[in-house]
Design a protein around this motif. Structure first.
Motif, PDB file in Angstrom:
ATOM      1  N   PRO A 147      58.495  48.245   5.179  1.00 18.20           N
ATOM      2  CA  PRO A 147      57.466  49.180   4.685  1.00 18.20           C
ATOM      3  C   PRO A 147      56.755  49.859   5.851  1.00 18.20           C
ATOM      4  CG  PRO A 147      57.316  47.070   3.544  1.00 18.20           C
ATOM      5  CD  PRO A 147      58.274  46.870   4.680  1.00 18.20           C
ATOM      6  N   ASN A 148      56.490  51.128   5.704  1.00 16.41           N
ATOM      7  CA  ASN A 148      55.822  51.860   6.786  1.00 16.41           C
ATOM      8  C   ASN A 148      54.448  51.290   7.109  1.00 16.41           C
ATOM      9  OD1 ASN A 148      57.921  53.634   7.252  1.00 16.41           O
ATOM     10  ND2 ASN A 148      57.191  55.126   5.761  1.00 16.41           N
ATOM     11  N   SER A 149      53.798  50.712   6.101  1.00 15.25           N
ATOM     12  CA  SER A 149      52.477  50.125   6.340  1.00 15.25           C
ATOM     13  C   SER A 149      52.565  48.962   7.327  1.00 15.25           C
ATOM     14  CB  SER A 149      51.862  49.645   5.024  1.00 15.25           C
ATOM     15  OG  SER A 149      52.706  48.695   4.381  1.00 15.25           O
ATOM     16  N   ALA A 150      53.686  48.219   7.306  1.00 17.92           N
ATOM     17  CA  ALA A 150      53.858  47.110   8.252  1.00 17.92           C
ATOM     18  C   ALA A 150      53.984  47.629   9.676  1.00 17.92           C
ATOM     19  CB  ALA A 150      55.096  46.290   7.875  1.00 17.92           C
ATOM     20  N   LEU A 151      54.624  48.773   9.848  1.00 21.69           N
ATOM     21  CA  LEU A 151      54.782  49.360  11.182  1.00 21.69           C
ATOM     22  C   LEU A 151      53.460  49.916  11.701  1.00 21.69           C
ATOM     23  CD1 LEU A 151      58.157  51.251  10.646  1.00 21.69           C
ATOM     24  CD2 LEU A 151      57.814  49.087  11.836  1.00 21.69           C
ATOM     25  N   ALA A 152      52.646  50.432  10.783  1.00 23.92           N
ATOM     26  CA  ALA A 152      51.362  51.013  11.192  1.00 23.92           C
ATOM     27  C   ALA A 152      50.301  49.949  11.447  1.00 23.92           C
ATOM     28  CB  ALA A 152      50.871  51.990  10.126  1.00 23.92           C
ATOM     29  N   ASP A 153      50.401  48.794  10.753  1.00 24.25           N
ATOM     30  CA  ASP A 153      49.361  47.771  10.846  1.00 24.25           C
ATOM     31  C   ASP A 153      49.664  46.692  11.876  1.00 24.25           C
ATOM     32  OD1 ASP A 153      48.073  49.127   8.834  1.00 24.25           O
ATOM     33  OD2 ASP A 153      48.787  47.818   7.227  1.00 24.25           O
ATOM     34  N   ASN A 154      50.904  46.612  12.356  1.00 28.96           N
ATOM     35  CA  ASN A 154      51.278  45.551  13.290  1.00 28.96           C
ATOM     36  C   ASN A 154      51.764  46.142  14.611  1.00 28.96           C
ATOM     37  OD1 ASN A 154      51.213  42.946  11.542  1.00 28.96           O
ATOM     38  ND2 ASN A 154      52.335  44.395  10.283  1.00 28.96           N
ATOM     39  N   ALA A 155      51.751  45.289  15.621  1.00 30.98           N
ATOM     40  CA  ALA A 155      52.234  45.713  16.935  1.00 30.98           C
ATOM     41  C   ALA A 155      53.743  45.929  16.887  1.00 30.98           C
ATOM     42  CB  ALA A 155      51.888  44.668  17.992  1.00 30.98           C
ATOM     43  N   VAL A 156      54.196  47.055  17.420  1.00 26.69           N
ATOM     44  CA  VAL A 156      55.622  47.383  17.475  1.00 26.69           C
ATOM     45  C   VAL A 156      56.076  47.302  18.927  1.00 26.69           C
ATOM     46  CG1 VAL A 156      57.378  49.139  17.040  1.00 26.69           C
ATOM     47  CG2 VAL A 156      55.451  48.876  15.455  1.00 26.69           C
ATOM     48  N   ILE A 157      57.093  46.493  19.173  1.00 29.28           N
ATOM     49  CA  ILE A 157      57.671  46.383  20.517  1.00 29.28           C
ATOM     50  C   ILE A 157      58.919  47.255  20.563  1.00 29.28           C
ATOM     51  CG2 ILE A 157      58.639  44.834  22.247  1.00 29.28           C
ATOM     52  CD1 ILE A 157      57.095  42.553  20.947  1.00 29.28           C
ATOM     53  N   ASN A 158      58.906  48.240  21.453  1.00 28.09           N
ATOM     54  CA  ASN A 158      60.043  49.143  21.612  1.00 28.09           C
ATOM     55  C   ASN A 158      60.788  48.768  22.891  1.00 28.09           C
ATOM     56  OD1 ASN A 158      61.878  51.219  21.883  1.00 28.09           O
ATOM     57  ND2 ASN A 158      60.438  52.822  21.310  1.00 28.09           N
ATOM     58  N   TYR A 159      61.958  48.147  22.715  1.00 27.36           N
ATOM     59  CA  TYR A 159      62.734  47.699  23.864  1.00 27.36           C
ATOM     60  C   TYR A 159      63.510  48.841  24.520  1.00 27.36           C
ATOM     61  CZ  TYR A 159      61.820  43.006  22.036  1.00 27.36           C
ATOM     62  OH  TYR A 159      61.208  41.861  21.593  1.00 27.36           O
ATOM     63  N   SER A 160      63.566  49.988  23.853  1.00 24.83           N
ATOM     64  CA  SER A 160      64.359  51.112  24.364  1.00 24.83           C
ATOM     65  C   SER A 160      63.502  52.239  24.931  1.00 24.83           C
ATOM     66  CB  SER A 160      65.245  51.664  23.235  1.00 24.83           C
ATOM     67  OG  SER A 160      66.055  50.666  22.669  1.00 24.83           O
ATOM     68  N   ALA A 161      62.203  52.023  25.010  1.00 30.59           N
ATOM     69  CA  ALA A 161      61.306  53.098  25.426  1.00 30.59           C
ATOM     70  C   ALA A 161      61.586  53.566  26.843  1.00 30.59           C
ATOM     71  CB  ALA A 161      59.854  52.644  25.296  1.00 30.59           C
ATOM     72  N   ASN A 162      61.937  52.631  27.736  1.00 32.80           N
ATOM     73  CA  ASN A 162      62.193  52.970  29.134  1.00 32.80           C
ATOM     74  C   ASN A 162      63.674  52.801  29.464  1.00 32.80           C
ATOM     75  OD1 ASN A 162      59.408  53.451  29.750  1.00 32.80           O
ATOM     76  ND2 ASN A 162      59.105  51.232  29.720  1.00 32.80           N
ATOM     77  N   ALA A 163      64.076  53.425  30.550  1.00 37.52           N
ATOM     78  CA  ALA A 163      65.505  53.423  30.919  1.00 37.52           C
ATOM     79  C   ALA A 163      65.974  52.061  31.407  1.00 37.52           C
ATOM     80  CB  ALA A 163      65.768  54.475  31.990  1.00 37.52           C
ATOM     81  N   THR A 164      65.053  51.247  31.940  1.00 39.72           N
ATOM     82  CA  THR A 164      65.436  49.947  32.488  1.00 39.72           C
ATOM     83  C   THR A 164      64.666  48.818  31.800  1.00 39.72           C
ATOM     84  OG1 THR A 164      63.753  50.113  34.240  1.00 39.72           O
ATOM     85  CG2 THR A 164      65.980  50.931  34.740  1.00 39.72           C
ATOM     86  N   ARG A 165      65.243  47.609  31.879  1.00 41.19           N
ATOM     87  CA  ARG A 165      64.589  46.422  31.337  1.00 41.19           C
ATOM     88  C   ARG A 165      64.712  45.287  32.339  1.00 41.19           C
ATOM     89  NH1 ARG A 165      66.234  44.562  25.462  1.00 41.19           N
ATOM     90  NH2 ARG A 165      64.663  43.008  26.041  1.00 41.19           N
ATOM     91  N   ARG A 166      63.746  44.380  32.307  1.00 37.52           N
ATOM     92  CA  ARG A 166      63.798  43.208  33.179  1.00 37.52           C
ATOM     93  C   ARG A 166      64.373  42.031  32.413  1.00 37.52           C
ATOM     94  NH1 ARG A 166      58.381  40.634  35.531  1.00 37.52           N
ATOM     95  NH2 ARG A 166      58.502  39.493  33.560  1.00 37.52           N
ATOM     96  N   VAL A 167      65.307  41.359  33.031  1.00 40.05           N
ATOM     97  CA  VAL A 167      65.893  40.146  32.454  1.00 40.05           C
ATOM     98  C   VAL A 167      65.186  38.945  33.054  1.00 40.05           C
ATOM     99  CG1 VAL A 167      67.999  38.813  32.088  1.00 40.05           C
ATOM    100  CG2 VAL A 167      68.108  41.319  32.241  1.00 40.05           C
ATOM    101  N   ASP A 168      64.657  38.083  32.202  1.00 40.35           N
ATOM    102  CA  ASP A 168      63.971  36.868  32.647  1.00 40.35           C
ATOM    103  C   ASP A 168      64.799  35.651  32.248  1.00 40.35           C
ATOM    104  OD1 ASP A 168      62.057  38.644  33.367  1.00 40.35           O
ATOM    105  OD2 ASP A 168      60.457  37.831  32.123  1.00 40.35           O
TER     106      ASP A 168
END
Length: 280
Positions: A167-188
């Motif tokens: 539901p769109n309300s869940a996306l608007a009311d909760n924190a959304v983590i976007n793993y693709s926002a940046n070109a690189t990612r850190r592996v831990d």
């Protein structure tokens, strides 16, 4: 006999309505508007698709997901008007909809509040642009690749090829983590070794693994440090950067190579043991 009289009366009433009351005109008008209206809607939607592609080609400011959301909204409006016109043609009074909704009471009122909330949340999500189509996101314990955003919900494709409707309300009311926002990612990653292991040897072994891996972005540097004195092992943290598309490949490559290189270097990987002492 009664059944025969019923069908005779029904046929007579239909004949009277169709001929004497010009019912045939209603049927013709209904079919005409049903066919023409359907064609018009299809042409309008095709025109919107062409305009959408043209806007995407010119690099317009609105995101692709935003254009899709507006297109879905317009599609619903067009079909709603279409079916309303057909109902009017067959003699249905639009004002009766308000009466029916009012008579239905609290249940429909609450349902409409949820519908309105999801629609408004969809508009907020599009305006804030927390993600784009094709991005891998996580929200409220659900994660996947964004494939579509509609008026009331967003579809995510999970790594195991399932569609999750959020539901769109869940996306608007909760924190959304976007793993693709940046070109690189850190592996831990973390690795546990025996307490009597040579710390410098462990760090050199992990460094060599990263140096040899083509997926690792070597210019970004990496961190290999002793993180924790565990109950039965020394815990090392290993952090490095990769292109976002190579995240999981690099994750599994380094994990696998660490096991092989540790064995080759004589670095013990601890596991649960039970020591039994016999007293005489």
């Amino acid at each position: 006999m009664e059944g025969q009289n019923f069908f005779e009366k029904l046929f007579s009433d239909l004949k009277t309505w169709f001929i004497d009351n010009y019912g045939w005109a209603t049927v013709v008008a209904f079919v005409f508007f049903a066919v023409v209206g359907w064609i018009v809607i299809r042409l309008v939607l095709k025109g919107i698709d062409k305009a959408d592609k043209a806007a995407a080609g010119k690099g317009k400011s609105m995101s692709k997901l935003g254009r899709r959301f507006l297109k879905n909204v317009l599609r619903v409006i067009l079909y709603a008007v279409y079916f309303m016109i057909l109902l009017v043609i067959i003699g249905f009074d639009p004002g009766n909809i308000v009466t029916i909704l009012s008579a239905s009471g609290l249940a429909i009122s609450l349902a409409m509040q949820k519908v309105a909330a999801n629609f408004a949340s969809g508009a907020i999500v599009v305006a804030n642009k927390p993600f784009e189509e094709g991005d891998y996101v996580s929200c409220g314990g659900v994660e996947g690749t964004v494939v579509d955003i509609a008026m009331f919900s967003t579809k995510l494709l999970t790594p195991d090829n399932k569609i999750v409707v959020v539901p769109n309300s869940a996306l608007a009311d909760n924190a959304v983590i976007n793993y693709s926002a940046n070109a690189t990612r850190r592996v831990d990653l973390t690795f546990s070794v025996a307490y009597d292991s040579d710390i410098d040897l462990v760090k050199k072994t992990l460094t060599a693994i990263l140096d040899e891996n083509e997926r690792v972005l070597h210019d970004n540097g990496y961190t290999i440090r002793l993180k924790e004195h565990g109950e039965s092992a020394l815990v090392f943290v290993c952090r490095f950067w990769v292109n976002k598309s190579e995240y999981w490949n690099a994750y599994f490559d380094v994990t696998e190579q660490a096991l092989l290189k540790f064995r080759a270097a004589g670095i013990e990987i601890p596991y649960n043991k039970l020591d039994v002492n016999l007293l005489r």
